[in-house]
Design a protein around this motif. Structure first.
Motif, mmCIF file in Angstrom:
data_model
loop_
_atom_site.group_PDB
_atom_site.id
_atom_site.type_symbol
_atom_site.label_atom_id
_atom_site.label_comp_id
_atom_site.label_asym_id
_atom_site.label_seq_id
_atom_site.Cartn_x
_atom_site.Cartn_y
_atom_site.Cartn_z
ATOM 1 N N PRO A 161 -72.001 39.799 39.319
ATOM 2 C CA PRO A 161 -71.768 40.911 39.707
ATOM 3 C C PRO A 161 -72.954 41.846 39.310
ATOM 4 C CG PRO A 161 -69.885 39.866 38.931
ATOM 5 C CD PRO A 161 -70.882 38.999 38.580
ATOM 6 N N VAL A 162 -73.506 41.958 38.024
ATOM 7 C CA VAL A 162 -74.361 42.800 37.683
ATOM 8 C C VAL A 162 -75.903 42.693 38.343
ATOM 9 C CG1 VAL A 162 -76.001 43.363 35.491
ATOM 10 C CG2 VAL A 162 -73.257 42.872 35.102
ATOM 11 N N GLY A 163 -76.177 41.388 38.614
ATOM 12 C CA GLY A 163 -77.187 41.006 39.438
ATOM 13 C C GLY A 163 -77.230 41.522 40.983
ATOM 14 N N VAL A 164 -75.928 41.223 41.454
ATOM 15 C CA VAL A 164 -75.658 41.678 42.855
ATOM 16 C C VAL A 164 -75.769 43.281 42.955
ATOM 17 C CG1 VAL A 164 -73.796 42.176 44.740
ATOM 18 C CG2 VAL A 164 -74.347 39.941 43.517
ATOM 19 N N PHE A 165 -75.189 44.098 41.907
ATOM 20 C CA PHE A 165 -75.106 45.574 41.921
ATOM 21 C C PHE A 165 -76.745 46.036 41.867
ATOM 22 C CE2 PHE A 165 -70.543 45.621 42.100
ATOM 23 C CZ PHE A 165 -70.142 46.613 42.224
ATOM 24 N N ALA A 166 -77.413 45.273 41.008
ATOM 25 C CA ALA A 166 -78.597 45.733 40.729
ATOM 26 C C ALA A 166 -79.618 45.682 42.053
ATOM 27 C CB ALA A 166 -79.164 44.713 39.655
ATOM 28 N N CYS A 167 -79.346 44.753 42.730
ATOM 29 C CA CYS A 167 -80.218 44.442 44.166
ATOM 30 C C CYS A 167 -79.624 45.934 45.179
ATOM 31 C CB CYS A 167 -79.491 43.254 44.848
ATOM 32 S SG CYS A 167 -80.193 41.755 44.077
ATOM 33 N N TYR A 168 -78.613 46.162 45.046
ATOM 34 C CA TYR A 168 -78.291 47.455 45.920
ATOM 35 C C TYR A 168 -78.699 48.507 45.348
ATOM 36 C CZ TYR A 168 -75.016 44.385 48.515
ATOM 37 O OH TYR A 168 -74.434 43.441 49.527
ATOM 38 N N ARG A 169 -78.821 48.732 44.098
ATOM 39 C CA ARG A 169 -79.558 49.856 43.269
ATOM 40 C C ARG A 169 -80.979 49.927 43.528
ATOM 41 N NH1 ARG A 169 -76.589 47.920 38.802
ATOM 42 N NH2 ARG A 169 -78.648 47.735 38.016
ATOM 43 N N THR A 212 -63.553 49.185 45.064
ATOM 44 C CA THR A 212 -62.493 48.124 44.868
ATOM 45 C C THR A 212 -63.128 46.828 45.453
ATOM 46 O OG1 THR A 212 -61.353 48.275 46.742
ATOM 47 C CG2 THR A 212 -60.521 49.492 45.006
ATOM 48 N N ILE A 213 -64.242 46.588 45.376
ATOM 49 C CA ILE A 213 -65.161 45.426 45.887
ATOM 50 C C ILE A 213 -65.563 44.605 44.310
ATOM 51 C CG2 ILE A 213 -67.383 46.532 45.940
ATOM 52 C CD1 ILE A 213 -65.703 43.528 47.864
ATOM 53 N N GLY A 214 -65.946 45.443 43.323
ATOM 54 C CA GLY A 214 -66.319 44.773 42.094
ATOM 55 C C GLY A 214 -65.382 43.717 41.586
ATOM 56 N N HIS A 215 -64.081 44.057 41.426
ATOM 57 C CA HIS A 215 -63.214 43.097 40.922
ATOM 58 C C HIS A 215 -62.823 41.986 41.804
ATOM 59 C CE1 HIS A 215 -60.528 46.439 42.468
ATOM 60 N NE2 HIS A 215 -60.190 45.534 42.988
ATOM 61 N N TYR A 216 -63.542 41.524 42.785
ATOM 62 C CA TYR A 216 -63.298 40.591 43.842
ATOM 63 C C TYR A 216 -64.655 39.530 43.541
ATOM 64 C CZ TYR A 216 -59.469 42.943 45.710
ATOM 65 O OH TYR A 216 -58.207 43.674 45.746
ATOM 66 N N LEU A 217 -65.539 40.076 42.780
ATOM 67 C CA LEU A 217 -66.803 39.149 42.502
ATOM 68 C C LEU A 217 -66.565 38.445 41.299
ATOM 69 C CD1 LEU A 217 -69.633 41.896 43.329
ATOM 70 C CD2 LEU A 217 -68.061 40.503 44.880
ATOM 71 N N PRO A 218 -66.445 36.959 41.428
ATOM 72 C CA PRO A 218 -66.361 36.319 40.204
ATOM 73 C C PRO A 218 -67.761 36.438 39.414
ATOM 74 C CG PRO A 218 -66.994 34.939 42.170
ATOM 75 C CD PRO A 218 -66.543 36.408 42.546
ATOM 76 N N PRO A 219 -67.245 35.955 38.246
ATOM 77 C CA PRO A 219 -68.613 35.786 37.307
ATOM 78 C C PRO A 219 -69.766 35.002 37.769
ATOM 79 C CG PRO A 219 -66.701 35.782 35.915
ATOM 80 C CD PRO A 219 -66.308 35.687 37.405
ATOM 81 N N ALA A 220 -69.423 33.949 38.483
ATOM 82 C CA ALA A 220 -70.526 33.111 38.691
ATOM 83 C C ALA A 220 -71.283 33.571 39.781
ATOM 84 C CB ALA A 220 -69.577 31.630 39.279
ATOM 85 N N CYS A 221 -70.864 34.725 40.508
ATOM 86 C CA CYS A 221 -72.088 35.280 41.553
ATOM 87 C C CYS A 221 -72.735 36.173 40.797
ATOM 88 C CB CYS A 221 -71.005 35.698 42.665
ATOM 89 S SG CYS A 221 -70.495 37.529 42.475
#
Length: 269
Positions: free
Chosen positions: A171-179, A160-169
């Protein structure tokens, strides 16, 4: 809990509802303030099953950690970990496999303060007060580097963290960094609010949450799948929380839409 407890961090504004504290209240916790409880009541008026959604989400987390431990994972990165309640990641993992290491990440002051109290004396777990949308700050923190060996599989939890990430940040890129930071054999588990479910009243939930510290951004199934990148989804794929490896403690929802959240686990090839 009294709203005037002296341990509450000075930077915390108890008059502004917080998602972490609302979630704590919905799960039956006591680490919340009156505005959090009032906001939870508003959400219940919009979606009467919101407490059930929270419980199913928490049960999914428990099953996911057990699944990862059985797969050999012994280190976990919990993004947006929230306020400690019964059945925390380190409790589940360390009970199943003593010595498992956990790094919790949250930016909400009360969540971090309580986590520090809970983890006092536990050398195999730590909490960071960081913004998960800044992966470098999380991944390069001293606590992370001391507990997580990124050459070995890691269980990344984005519950339940992804839906608090606005498009401007991005989210796909943020998750890619962790992956990208974790080794082959690592897992990513996530749950995410969706606007695919008409019975969820997603638009009303989004509008209600605008008066909290955290806006909500539901996403479609295709958009949620993007967050897994090139990781391979494990069976049964992207479903809803109660549909993912249900166990004896709970039956899957008759209507998956009652879960309110997409849920899935994927492994890095």
């Amino acid at each position: 809990m009294s709203d005037t407890m002296g341990w509450v961090p000075a930077e915390v504004n108890p008059d502004v509802p917080s998602v972490a504290r609302i979630y704590d209240y919905l799960l039956g916790g006591s680490h919340n303030f009156e505005p959090d409880r009032a906001m939870a009541d508003k959400l219940l008026a919009v979606q009467p099953n919101v407490a059930g959604i929270a419980r199913n989400n928490r049960a999914f987390l428990r099953r996911v950690v057990q699944f990862m431990v059985q797969a050999g994972v012994r280190q976990f990165l919990d993004l947006g970990s929230g306020i400690p309640t019964a059945g925390n990641v380190h409790e589940i993992a360390q009970h199943a496999a003593p010595g498992s290491r956990v790094v919790y990440v949250d930016y909400e002051g009360v969540a971090v303060a309580h986590s520090k109290l809970l983890l006092a004396g536990n050398a195999d777990a730590a909490v960071l007060q960081r913004d998960v949308t800044r992966p470098d700050d999380v991944l390069n923190a001293d606590e992370t580097r001391s507990l997580i060996d990124f050459s070995q599989p890691v269980g990344v939890l984005a519950i339940t963290i992804g839906h608090y990430l606005p498009p401007a940040c991005d989210p796909v890129g943020v998750f890619a960094c962790y992956r990208n930071a974790v080794a082959s054999g690592s897992f990513l588990a996530l749950t995410h609010l969706t606007d695919d479910f008409t019975s969820l009243h997603g638009d009303e939930i989004v509008e209600t949450m605008k008066s909290t510290q955290n806006n909500v951004f539901p996403r479609t199934r295709a958009q949620v799948l993007e967050l897994f990148g090139d990781f391979d989804l494990v069976e049964p794929g992207l479903v809803t929380t109660s549909q993912w490896h249900p166990d004896y403690s709970m039956a899957p929802a008759v209507d998956p839409q009652e879960d309110g959240l997409y849920a899935g686990v994927a492994i890095k090839p």
